[in-house]
Design a protein around this motif. Structure first.
Motif, PDB file in Angstrom:
ATOM      1  N   ALA A  96       0.931  -1.144   0.174  1.00 48.78           N
ATOM      2  CA  ALA A  96       0.091   0.215   0.219  1.00 48.78           C
ATOM      3  C   ALA A  96       0.555   1.427  -0.114  1.00 48.78           C
ATOM      4  N   TYR A  99       2.138   2.744  -3.421  1.00 47.97           N
ATOM      5  CA  TYR A  99       1.510   2.887  -4.976  1.00 47.97           C
ATOM      6  C   TYR A  99       1.210   4.258  -3.641  1.00 47.97           C
ATOM      7  N   LYS A 100       1.113   4.349  -1.989  1.00 48.46           N
ATOM      8  CA  LYS A 100       1.038   6.163  -1.622  1.00 48.46           C
ATOM      9  C   LYS A 100       1.710   6.891  -2.274  1.00 48.46           C
ATOM     10  N   GLU A 138      -5.854   1.625  -2.598  1.00 48.23           N
ATOM     11  CA  GLU A 138      -4.913   2.893  -2.232  1.00 48.23           C
ATOM     12  C   GLU A 138      -5.076   4.135  -3.520  1.00 48.23           C
TER      13      GLU A 138
END
Length: 170
Positions: A96, A99-100, A138
């Motif tokens: 995650a 992606y963030k 995300e």
């Protein structure tokens, strides 16, 4: 943000930024990483070496940028996905973060269109269905006034079908 899905060669997609599923050394490798380094040329590797000299290796879940060399994009955002080790909670959090952190970096670079591969689902053996759920979640949860479009590029039909099913179901 608009989300699109396509199957093909990530190095051929037109976008402001291409995300590279890099390894922590940033020195190129197999899969997407090797393809981006080959298509982008030596300039990307040289910039990766400069980043390493400055900060050391890139940690899992983090992201750094280089120019895109011979690619049609302006930038390559290198992010290091987790190697699947059956610790679902830890691996999912790290993925995650890929992606963030890639999206945050894209915003700082004023990127309107960004292309993501299926991070960690190749030699890092992250379960494809779980990886796709995390990626889509995300992207959908990231609020941006800068990034307008995210394109998921699947290299194989299996990932394409998983993404198609998940994107259509919501």
């Amino acid at each position: 943000m608009k989300i699109e899905l396509t199957k093909g060669d990530i190095t051929k997609i037109k976008a402001d930024a291409i995300v590279n599923a890099a390894n922590s050394s940033l020195l190129g490798g197999g899969g997407v990483d090797g393809a981006i380094h080959r298509a982008g040329g030596p300039q990307i590797l040289e910039e990766c070496k400069e980043i390493r000299n400055r900060q050391g290796k890139c940690k899992t879940g983090e992201a750094v940028e280089t120019t895109a060399g011979n690619l049609s994009a302006k930038y390559v955002i290198h992010t290091v996905g987790p190697i699947w080790n059956n610790d679902e909670e830890k691996c999912s959090k790290l993925l995650a973060n890929c992606y963030k952190n890639s999206l945050k970096l894209a915003e700082s670079l004023d990127v309107k269109t960004i292309v993501f591969p299926n991070i960690s689902t190749g030699v890092y053996r992250f379960p494809k269905e779980l990886a796709a759920k995390i990626a889509i979640e995300e992207i959908r949860n990231f609020e941006s006034k800068i990034v307008e479009k995210v394109i998921f590029v699947c290299f194989d039909e299996e990932n394409e079908e998983i993404y198609k099913k998940l994107l259509d179901s919501n």
